[in-house]
Design an enzyme around this catalytic site. Structure first.
Site, PDB file in Angstrom:
ATOM      1  N   GLU A 342       0.795  -1.237   0.000  1.00 30.24           N
ATOM      2  CA  GLU A 342       0.000   0.000   0.000  1.00 30.24           C
ATOM      3  C   GLU A 342       0.828   1.289   0.000  1.00 30.24           C
ATOM      4  O   GLU A 342       0.501   2.232   0.700  1.00 30.24           O
ATOM      5  CB  GLU A 342      -0.940   0.010   1.223  1.00 30.24           C
ATOM      6  CG  GLU A 342      -1.898  -1.152   1.229  1.00 30.24           C
ATOM      7  CD  GLU A 342      -2.673  -1.286   2.538  1.00 30.24           C
ATOM      8  OE1 GLU A 342      -3.848  -1.627   2.467  1.00 30.24           O
ATOM      9  OE2 GLU A 342      -2.092  -1.068   3.616  1.00 30.24           O
TER      10      GLU A 342
HETATM   11  C1  TNX Z   1      -4.295  -4.190   4.737  1.00 28.92           C
HETATM   12  S1  TNX Z   1      -2.522  -6.556   4.394  1.00 28.92           S
HETATM   13  C2  TNX Z   1      -3.019  -3.919   5.189  1.00 28.92           C
HETATM   14  C3  TNX Z   1      -2.819  -3.465   6.566  1.00 28.92           C
HETATM   15  C4  TNX Z   1      -4.108  -3.313   7.307  1.00 28.92           C
HETATM   16  C5  TNX Z   1      -5.013  -4.462   6.959  1.00 28.92           C
HETATM   17  C6  TNX Z   1      -6.293  -4.459   7.711  1.00 28.92           C
HETATM   18  C7  TNX Z   1      -1.545  -5.452   4.164  1.00 28.92           C
HETATM   19  C8  TNX Z   1      -0.310  -5.864   3.576  1.00 28.92           C
HETATM   20  N1  TNX Z   1      -1.892  -4.201   4.472  1.00 28.92           N
HETATM   21  O1  TNX Z   1      -2.097  -2.259   6.584  1.00 28.92           O
HETATM   22  O2  TNX Z   1      -3.842  -3.300   8.667  1.00 28.92           O
HETATM   23  O3  TNX Z   1      -5.311  -4.401   5.588  1.00 28.92           O
HETATM   24  O4  TNX Z   1      -7.019  -5.630   7.456  1.00 28.92           O
END
Ligand code: TNX
Length: 539
Positions: A342
């Site tokens: 992300e």
């Molecule tokens: C996605 S999974 C994210 C996290 C969040 C999570 C909440 C991932 C690699 N990144 O930053 O905490 O969703 O479900």
């Protein structure tokens, strides 16, 4: 069983029986009741179980012996003795040299048999007179004693002899894991969890043969591990968490203690520093790292994707070099997780440049890089591992590039997803994951084109935006985490929801005794403990 092992086991048995026989009183014949090892409540389900329908009477005269010159074996024996004490209040001697008047032995034997292709494999032979556990490594022996712990009944039999006896069903078990990486992740960044909390989590994971605990040590809301060359990371970056609570961090000494505790349970710690996104807390401590063009301020919300390191600044890479060096020096396991998810405000070309550089730094300190599936776009070594969580195309690209995959699909393996619309904690961006939804899927065939040989294993992440204490953590993690242990240890033919759910219901006495506040899903018929443990301990 190959002939050679049979002979070896027999020799061991004869030697010990002879040794014991010299000192023992005349054996009393005990009429053990019928048992069936194949219907025991083992999770994860072992590869092969052959019942022989009698029982081994575990009692105060049982003794534990281990191979003594094999690294780690005496410690595994002590661990078993401590856990038997916890379960039954029996005090069993380990490798005692004093003359024992005993009738039955548990022998944990180091075997060099070529039968053991996996270092975690073990064979367990239970007869009326002895329990012999063969394993090539202490790790295999450790997995094997979890099986043994799980078949010690909750309640003793008081009628067969003068001593209380815990009747262990006889037979043999041949077992080794389907996947070599069987993990859980704990997000200690969004909310901080203490070393004692993490140790309690490790206790339960080990009982179900999980071998990896990934710690998400840094995110926008907090930095949780002391870095001596950059002290403000924890002084400033450690002081916040989601919702405005006090946060916290682990000193390097505390982290080392945790790593050692995990190692005693044959669990590898994988430290994660998530970057270049998810880095607000680091940039609040050292604004020079920041690359999103805004003045960084402490963040206690739950949005993602707004922070980034400046990927074109040398200081950023000297910072990362220090962080990876200091953490790697206190992490004996082979992996360093560099995040990579992300990074929405990092330009794609900068992201690619960044991840390739970080991969080299990680390798320089002797570790293999793990990253969330987005890292596959960078030019990285094939020793790197992609953790698939959302994007199947990324996972497929990883395989094309020759990388191994850790499967953590959000829709199936995210422990922070709610069970259903009534769940008190958790999120549901990937859907609701009831206990059966979490169990009924096939890692070996989850993503088309990704086969068993591409998969290192399965990991279930527990993100902590909505949980801030152990009760809440356990509500989300259990019972689902127990299902992921079976999904990653047991072969496909041995996994079956209808059979699993009965075995799961029968975990309640253990979970209750561990004071684990699991979510009592209505899909499961939870067994009531027959005795309160206070009563057992008083006798
Ligand atoms: C996605 S999974 C994210 C996290 C969040 C999570 C909440 C991932 C690699 N990144 O930053 O905490 O969703 O479900």
């Amino acid at each position: 069983m190959k002939k050679s092992i049979l002979i070896k086991s027999l020799v061991v048995l004869i030697v010990f029986t002879a040794f014991v026989a010299c000192q023992q009183e005349k054996k009393k014949v005990i009429n053990f009741p019928m048992t069936d090892l194949s219907t025991e409540n083992l999770i994860p389900r072992p590869l092969k179980i052959t019942p022989t329908n009698s029982a081994f009477g575990l009692d105060k005269n049982t003794i534990i012996y281990t191979s003594q010159n094999a690294a780690g074996f005496p410690e595994v024996g002590k661990f078993l003795s401590e856990k038997i004490k916890w379960q039954t209040d029996l005090d069993l001697a380990v490798n005692s040299t004093t003359k024992a008047t005993t009738q039955r032995i548990i022998f944990i034997n180091q075997s060099d048999s070529t039968e053991f292709s996996s270092k975690e494999g073990y064979d367990l032979y239970i007869s009326q007179d002895s329990i012999i556990l063969n394993a090539k490594t202490a790790e295999g022996a450790f997995r094997g004693i979890q099986t043994l712990r799980q078949i010690i009944p909750e309640v003793s039999n008081d009628t067969l002899s003068e001593n209380k006896m815990w009747l262990i069903p006889t037979g043999k078990i041949i077992d080794y894991p389907n996947f070599e990486y069987r993990g859980s992740m704990l997000d200690v960044a969004r909310h901080f969890f203490s070393i004692d909390d993490v140790k309690k989590y490790i206790d339960v994971l080990a009982y179900y043969k999980i071998n990896t605990l990934h710690l998400h040590l840094a995110d926008d809301q907090g930095w949780r591990i002391e870095i001596k060359s950059w002290p403000k990371l924890t002084e400033i970056g450690g002081s916040s968490e989601v919702g405005g609570g006090p946060g916290g961090f682990y000193t390097q000494e505390e982290y080392k203690d945790l790593v050692a505790y995990a190692a005693k349970h044959f669990i590898t710690i994988v430290p994660e520093i998530d970057m270049p996104g998810h880095t607000n807390a680091a940039s609040v401590a050292y604004p020079i790292l920041n690359g999103n063009g805004k003045t960084p301020k402490i963040y206690t919300g739950t949005e993602v994707g707004f922070s980034t390191f400046d990927t074109r600044k040398d200081t950023v890479y000297s910072f990362i070099d220090d962080v990876v060096r200091e953490i790697s020096a206190i992490t004996p396991g082979p992996y360093f997780h560099a995040g990579g998810d992300e990074s929405h405000v990092t330009k794609k070309k900068d992201f690619i440049y960044f991840v390739s550089k970080v991969d080299k730094i990680v390798k320089k300190y002797g570790k293999r890089m793990i990253g969330w599936d987005e890292i596959v776009h960078a030019d990285i070594d094939t020793t790197a591992i992609a953790q698939f969580w959302a994007n199947e195309d990324n996972a497929k690209l990883a395989v094309e590039k020759g990388l191994k995959i850790i499967l953590s699909p959000g829709k199936k393996a995210y422990l922070d997803m709610q069970y259903d619309t009534l769940s008190k904690y958790g999120l549901h961006w990937a859907g609701y994951i009831s206990v059966d939804t979490g169990y009924v899927w096939t890692p070996e065939r989850y993503v088309q084109g990704i086969n068993k040989e591409n998969i290192l294993g399965v990991e279930a992440p527990l993100w902590s935006e909505t949980i801030s204490n152990m009760d809440e953590l356990e509500y989300l993690a259990f019972p689902r985490m127990i299902g992921y242990s079976e999904l990653s240890w047991s072969i496909e033919e041995n996994r079956n929801w209808d059979d699993y759910k009965v075995r799961l219901g029968n975990q309640a006495p253990y979970l209750d005794k561990m004071n684990v506040k699991y979510y009592p899903s209505k899909l499961i018929d939870w067994k009531k403990s027959k005795y309160t443990y206070k009563t057992i301990n008083k006798d």
